[in-house]
Write a protein that holds these residues in place. Structure first.
Motif: not given
Length: 190
Positions: A37-51, A68-69, A101-106
């Motif tokens: 999960v990217t940092p922006a993904g965490v923000l979105n998860v918190h906003h949309e799912l309350g997690m 964590d590449v 590929g600048d982070n683990l996700l990409t």
């Protein structure tokens, strides 16, 4: 490998509920899920799912920080059935389309493509501009499947949950997951 492995990425676009459903359905089907999960993904998860990140990570078999590449999913020698980025922001789409590929996700997405495994991008942005369309074309030409989570209405869904579940089942089937059960079109009946 005893269980099928599925890598799930979450970025900062709307639609984190799709990833949560994929993780939960993966558990039901006996998948080994690997979450990034990217940092922006965490923000979105918190906003949309309350997690928070920890609650989300508990939904996966394994979870990794985007920095964590050196994680196992960054290597082609780590065999997986597929990778799904749900939702996939236009920033992440651009990185995938251009091999950035600048982070683990990409990096994991790049590895998925280079190993000729299935990469499914649940892109979330409308309307599309020309850069978005060109990046989708480039990703498709490299072997990715661009899968905007557009709902089907022919099975007469009664809730948002049904719409999310159906899209998740279709994605799992595309990923080659045994046991996925999308609703098939049965044809018009008079």
């Amino acid at each position: 490998m005893s269980a099928q492995r599925l890598v799930v990425g979450i970025t900062g676009a709307t639609g984190a509920t799709y990833a949560l459903r994929l993780l939960r359905r993966g558990r039901e089907l006996g998948l080994e899920t690997h979450l990034i999960v990217t940092p922006a993904g965490v923000l979105n998860v918190h906003h949309e799912l309350g997690m928070d990140r920890q609650a989300l990570e508990r939904e996966a078999s394994f979870a990794y920080a985007p920095g964590d590449v050196g994680a196992c999913v960054a290597s082609g020698s780590f065999s997986t059935a597929a990778m799904v980025i749900a939702p996939c922001s236009m920033k992440t789409l651009a990185a995938v389309a251009h091999g950035f590929g600048d982070n683990l996700l990409t990096r994991a997405a790049d590895v998925t493509l280079k190993e000729r495994r299935r990469l499914i991008l649940m892109v979330r942005e409308t309307p599309f501009n020309l850069a978005h369309l060109r990046n989708m074309t480039a990703a498709t030409e490299m072997g990715a499947v661009v899968f905007p989570p557009l709902p089907a209405f022919y099975h007469h869904p009664q809730s948002i949950e049904e719409l999310v579940n159906e899209s998740a089942e279709r994605v799992l089937e595309l990923a080659g997951v045994t046991g996925a059960e999308p609703k098939a079109w049965g044809g018009l009946r008079s």
